[in-house]
Design a protein around this motif. Structure first.
Motif, PDB file in Angstrom:
ATOM      1  N   GLN A  75       0.832  -1.217   0.000  1.00  0.00           N
ATOM      2  CA  GLN A  75       0.000   0.000   0.000  1.00  0.00           C
ATOM      3  C   GLN A  75       0.863   1.262   0.000  1.00  0.00           C
ATOM      4  O   GLN A  75       0.551   2.241  -0.694  1.00  0.00           O
ATOM      5  CB  GLN A  75      -0.919   0.002   1.218  1.00  0.00           C
ATOM      6  N   VAL A  76       1.948   1.256   0.762  1.00  0.00           N
ATOM      7  CA  VAL A  76       2.853   2.405   0.772  1.00  0.00           C
ATOM      8  C   VAL A  76       3.366   2.683  -0.637  1.00  0.00           C
ATOM      9  O   VAL A  76       3.341   3.826  -1.120  1.00  0.00           O
ATOM     10  CB  VAL A  76       4.029   2.164   1.737  1.00  0.00           C
ATOM     11  N   TYR A  77       3.806   1.624  -1.317  1.00  0.00           N
ATOM     12  CA  TYR A  77       4.411   1.822  -2.634  1.00  0.00           C
ATOM     13  C   TYR A  77       3.379   2.161  -3.695  1.00  0.00           C
ATOM     14  O   TYR A  77       3.682   2.894  -4.649  1.00  0.00           O
ATOM     15  CB  TYR A  77       5.230   0.590  -3.023  1.00  0.00           C
ATOM     16  N   GLU A  78       2.171   1.656  -3.568  1.00  0.00           N
ATOM     17  CA  GLU A  78       1.124   2.060  -4.500  1.00  0.00           C
ATOM     18  C   GLU A  78       0.834   3.546  -4.362  1.00  0.00           C
ATOM     19  O   GLU A  78       0.610   4.251  -5.348  1.00  0.00           O
ATOM     20  CB  GLU A  78      -0.144   1.246  -4.267  1.00  0.00           C
ATOM     21  N   THR A  79       0.852   4.067  -3.141  1.00  0.00           N
ATOM     22  CA  THR A  79       0.633   5.493  -2.922  1.00  0.00           C
ATOM     23  C   THR A  79       1.764   6.303  -3.548  1.00  0.00           C
ATOM     24  O   THR A  79       1.527   7.347  -4.186  1.00  0.00           O
ATOM     25  CB  THR A  79       0.528   5.795  -1.422  1.00  0.00           C
ATOM     26  N   ILE A  80       3.004   5.846  -3.377  1.00  0.00           N
ATOM     27  CA  ILE A  80       4.145   6.530  -3.982  1.00  0.00           C
ATOM     28  C   ILE A  80       4.032   6.513  -5.501  1.00  0.00           C
ATOM     29  O   ILE A  80       4.281   7.531  -6.173  1.00  0.00           O
ATOM     30  CB  ILE A  80       5.461   5.887  -3.512  1.00  0.00           C
ATOM     31  N   ARG A  81       3.646   5.368  -6.071  1.00  0.00           N
ATOM     32  CA  ARG A  81       3.473   5.281  -7.522  1.00  0.00           C
ATOM     33  C   ARG A  81       2.401   6.256  -8.003  1.00  0.00           C
ATOM     34  O   ARG A  81       2.541   6.900  -9.042  1.00  0.00           O
ATOM     35  CB  ARG A  81       3.082   3.865  -7.951  1.00  0.00           C
ATOM     36  N   ALA A  82       1.305   6.329  -7.242  1.00  0.00           N
ATOM     37  CA  ALA A  82       0.205   7.218  -7.641  1.00  0.00           C
ATOM     38  C   ALA A  82       0.678   8.669  -7.713  1.00  0.00           C
ATOM     39  O   ALA A  82       0.347   9.396  -8.664  1.00  0.00           O
ATOM     40  CB  ALA A  82      -0.955   7.079  -6.663  1.00  0.00           C
ATOM     41  N   LEU A  83       1.464   9.108  -6.724  1.00  0.00           N
ATOM     42  CA  LEU A  83       2.004  10.464  -6.765  1.00  0.00           C
ATOM     43  C   LEU A  83       2.992  10.628  -7.907  1.00  0.00           C
ATOM     44  O   LEU A  83       3.014  11.666  -8.583  1.00  0.00           O
ATOM     45  CB  LEU A  83       2.675  10.817  -5.438  1.00  0.00           C
ATOM     46  N   ALA A  84       3.814   9.600  -8.146  1.00  0.00           N
ATOM     47  CA  ALA A  84       4.838   9.707  -9.189  1.00  0.00           C
ATOM     48  C   ALA A  84       4.236   9.807 -10.582  1.00  0.00           C
ATOM     49  O   ALA A  84       4.862  10.352 -11.488  1.00  0.00           O
ATOM     50  CB  ALA A  84       5.785   8.510  -9.117  1.00  0.00           C
ATOM     51  N   ARG A  85       3.042   9.299 -10.775  1.00  0.00           N
ATOM     52  CA  ARG A  85       2.393   9.412 -12.084  1.00  0.00           C
ATOM     53  C   ARG A  85       2.149  10.868 -12.454  1.00  0.00           C
ATOM     54  O   ARG A  85       2.154  11.230 -13.628  1.00  0.00           O
ATOM     55  CB  ARG A  85       1.050   8.665 -12.078  1.00  0.00           C
ATOM     56  N   VAL A  86       1.924  11.702 -11.446  1.00  0.00           N
ATOM     57  CA  VAL A  86       1.628  13.110 -11.724  1.00  0.00           C
ATOM     58  C   VAL A  86       2.775  14.036 -11.342  1.00  0.00           C
ATOM     59  O   VAL A  86       2.916  15.121 -11.924  1.00  0.00           O
ATOM     60  CB  VAL A  86       0.338  13.561 -11.009  1.00  0.00           C
ATOM     61  N   ASP A  87       3.602  13.626 -10.363  1.00  0.00           N
ATOM     62  CA  ASP A  87       4.699  14.486  -9.904  1.00  0.00           C
ATOM     63  C   ASP A  87       5.715  13.621  -9.157  1.00  0.00           C
ATOM     64  O   ASP A  87       5.577  13.382  -7.965  1.00  0.00           O
ATOM     65  CB  ASP A  87       4.167  15.575  -8.988  1.00  0.00           C
ATOM     66  N   SER A  88       6.738  13.185  -9.875  1.00  0.00           N
ATOM     67  CA  SER A  88       7.695  12.266  -9.259  1.00  0.00           C
ATOM     68  C   SER A  88       8.593  12.954  -8.236  1.00  0.00           C
ATOM     69  O   SER A  88       9.167  12.288  -7.370  1.00  0.00           O
ATOM     70  CB  SER A  88       8.552  11.575 -10.327  1.00  0.00           C
ATOM     71  N   ALA A  89       8.723  14.277  -8.297  1.00  0.00           N
ATOM     72  CA  ALA A  89       9.526  14.978  -7.294  1.00  0.00           C
ATOM     73  C   ALA A  89       8.856  14.899  -5.927  1.00  0.00           C
ATOM     74  O   ALA A  89       9.494  14.585  -4.913  1.00  0.00           O
ATOM     75  CB  ALA A  89       9.745  16.430  -7.706  1.00  0.00           C
ATOM     76  N   LEU A  90       7.555  15.176  -5.882  1.00  0.00           N
ATOM     77  CA  LEU A  90       6.859  15.116  -4.603  1.00  0.00           C
ATOM     78  C   LEU A  90       6.654  13.675  -4.157  1.00  0.00           C
ATOM     79  O   LEU A  90       6.614  13.394  -2.956  1.00  0.00           O
ATOM     80  CB  LEU A  90       5.536  15.868  -4.691  1.00  0.00           C
ATOM     81  N   ALA A  91       6.566  12.740  -5.103  1.00  0.00           N
ATOM     82  CA  ALA A  91       6.529  11.323  -4.736  1.00  0.00           C
ATOM     83  C   ALA A  91       7.838  10.916  -4.074  1.00  0.00           C
ATOM     84  O   ALA A  91       7.852  10.108  -3.134  1.00  0.00           O
ATOM     85  CB  ALA A  91       6.270  10.468  -5.970  1.00  0.00           C
ATOM     86  N   HIS A  92       8.936  11.461  -4.565  1.00  0.00           N
ATOM     87  CA  HIS A  92      10.246  11.229  -3.950  1.00  0.00           C
ATOM     88  C   HIS A  92      10.243  11.719  -2.500  1.00  0.00           C
ATOM     89  O   HIS A  92      10.729  11.022  -1.598  1.00  0.00           O
ATOM     90  CB  HIS A  92      11.306  11.964  -4.765  1.00  0.00           C
ATOM     91  N   LEU A  93       9.695  12.890  -2.265  1.00  0.00           N
ATOM     92  CA  LEU A  93       9.647  13.423  -0.903  1.00  0.00           C
ATOM     93  C   LEU A  93       8.822  12.529   0.014  1.00  0.00           C
ATOM     94  O   LEU A  93       9.206  12.260   1.158  1.00  0.00           O
ATOM     95  CB  LEU A  93       9.080  14.842  -0.909  1.00  0.00           C
ATOM     96  N   LEU A  94       7.689  12.039  -0.477  1.00  0.00           N
ATOM     97  CA  LEU A  94       6.875  11.140   0.339  1.00  0.00           C
ATOM     98  C   LEU A  94       7.606   9.825   0.579  1.00  0.00           C
ATOM     99  O   LEU A  94       7.596   9.295   1.694  1.00  0.00           O
ATOM    100  CB  LEU A  94       5.532  10.876  -0.337  1.00  0.00           C
ATOM    101  N   GLY A  95       8.258   9.293  -0.462  1.00  0.00           N
ATOM    102  CA  GLY A  95       9.003   8.054  -0.297  1.00  0.00           C
ATOM    103  C   GLY A  95      10.115   8.179   0.718  1.00  0.00           C
ATOM    104  O   GLY A  95      10.326   7.284   1.549  1.00  0.00           O
ATOM    105  N   PHE A  96      10.833   9.298   0.675  1.00  0.00           N
ATOM    106  CA  PHE A  96      11.923   9.487   1.630  1.00  0.00           C
ATOM    107  C   PHE A  96      11.404   9.825   3.019  1.00  0.00           C
ATOM    108  O   PHE A  96      12.095   9.572   4.003  1.00  0.00           O
ATOM    109  CB  PHE A  96      12.901  10.550   1.103  1.00  0.00           C
TER     110      PHE A  96
END
Length: 403
Positions: A75-96
């Motif tokens: 579930q964590v990684y699906e959420t990160i993927r969902a953000l990365a589809r539209v903005d991988s920079a902010l997905a990076h921030l959430l992942g980190f």
């Protein structure tokens, strides 16, 4: 000096507003709407980070015992993927953000886990990352009370700007090993530099941080690497690698969707195609088929690796070195495919969409630029070597800073 463990809460100058997205779909649409402009401008996405916090995503990886979501890794990684589809920079921030939470979780003692993980929930802390043991420019000098003084600099410190807390690694010359600690970002002597200016991933706040006589209290020291860590503790590395993997998958998915929408709205058939609509062009259909195959293949391996990580995570102290190695192998397999998919799909987007898709205001090149910057994190060749070694000789990847 800021009291240890008591950093300020989120920026009070950015209060919640009625215009803020209230759920994940709303958040994704809001991020997508401004992604191109923010990519051009770079800088710090303060408002967007506030929205992510208000959506409750900062505590995805915080265990439930401390008030967090305690989400399973898939579930964590699906959420990160969902953000990365539209903005991988902010997905990076959430992942980190999730990675620093895990750092405290696996390296901290019970009191530190309670203090910092509960603080993340109650204070809605953003975490910055200044952990890179290969960068030995930051020196930790032991103090008589069991703490340290930090002097020097760290680079590629993702998420530090605008954060309330950060995890830090520093070189201890007395032992020749790194020390790991937690410190409020506002501690006296810490300077976060705005020197991150790459071609992609422009809003990851990954600039450098300077430390001048920064005091680390004994209770802020997480892990001294004095003994060989247990297999479960080394899962942190794989958590990190799967953050990157799912960022790559999300970039590929986002590029494919943008290409589909562009061709559907604006596509023109080639003059010798013999069809009336671009979507009926057999060569274009084939190109989209290949792009989808790359994307779904990468997603499938990423999801498989996330399930294996979750199983290993639940093993806790009982996790064996062999089982840990199997997760590392699956992670490398997934990352290789995701790496290639992100670069190739984001590049083939332009062959699919045609010359007009290079119109600068569309910023469709951001997918390739983001992928190109992020896929340079660590060499793909060594990951292929590990997979090939296992295929040929049955040798699982060894524990390292990247596997």
């Amino acid at each position: 000096m800021t009291e240890p463990g008591r950093p300020p809460a989120l920026d009070p100058s950015l209060p919640a507003t009625s215009a803020a997205p209230r759920d994940l779909p709303g958040l994704l649409e809001a991020l997508r709407a401004s992604a191109a402009q923010r990519d051009r401008e770079g800088g710090h996405a303060a408002q967007e980070k506030q929205w992510i916090a208000e959506a409750g995503l900062l505590t995805l990886a915080v265990p439930r015992e401390f008030g967090g979501a305690g989400a399973p890794w898939p579930q964590v990684y699906e959420t990160i993927r969902a953000l990365a589809r539209v903005d991988s920079a902010l997905a990076h921030l959430l992942g980190f953000q999730c990675l620093q939470v895990v750092s405290v979780n696996v390296w901290g003692n019970p009191a530190q886990r309670a203090r910092y993980l509960r603080g993340t929930v109650e204070g809605r802390w953003w975490w910055g990352n200044a952990v890179n043991p290969l960068d030995t420019r930051l020196i930790a000098s032991a103090t008589a009370d069991g703490g340290f003084r930090l002097n020097g600099q760290k680079g590629f410190c993702s998420g530090t700007r605008g954060s309330q807390m950060m995890t830090v690694s520093a070189h201890d010359p007395q032992t020749g090993k790194p020390i790991f600690a937690v410190v409020p970002t506002t501690r006296d002597g810490i300077t976060v530099h705005e020197d991150w200016d790459p071609i992609g991933q422009r809003q990851t706040d990954s600039g450098s941080v300077s430390f001048a006589h920064v005091k680390i209290e004994p209770g802020e020291v997480l892990h001294r690497s004095e003994t060989q860590p247990a297999p479960h503790a080394t899962l942190r590395t794989l958590v990190s690698q799967l953050v990157l993997t799912n960022l790559f998958v999300g970039i590929a998915q986002g590029a494919l969707e943008e290409a589909r929408q562009y061709v559907t709205r604006n596509g023109r058939p080639w003059i010798t195609s013999g069809v009336d609509k671009a979507t009926d062009d057999p060569y274009l259909i084939a190109r989209f088929g290949e792009m989808r195959l790359q994307t779904v293949g990468a997603q499938a391996l990423a999801e498989r690796a996330a399930r294996l990580l979750e199983d290993a995570w639940q093993e806790g102290a009982a996790l064996s070195a062999e089982a840990r190695g199997e997760v590392a192998l699956a992670t490398s397999e997934a990352k290789i495919l995701a790496h290639r998919a992100a670069l190739e799909v984001s590049q083939n987007l332009f062959d699919a969409c045609g010359a007009r898709s290079t119109h600068a205001p569309l910023a469709l090149d951001r997918f390739w630029r983001n992928a190109r910057v992020h896929t340079l994190h660590d060499p793909l060749d060594y990951r292929v070597r590990d997979v090939g070694r296992y295929a040929l000789s049955g040798i699982l990847p060894e524990v390292s800073l990247y596997t």
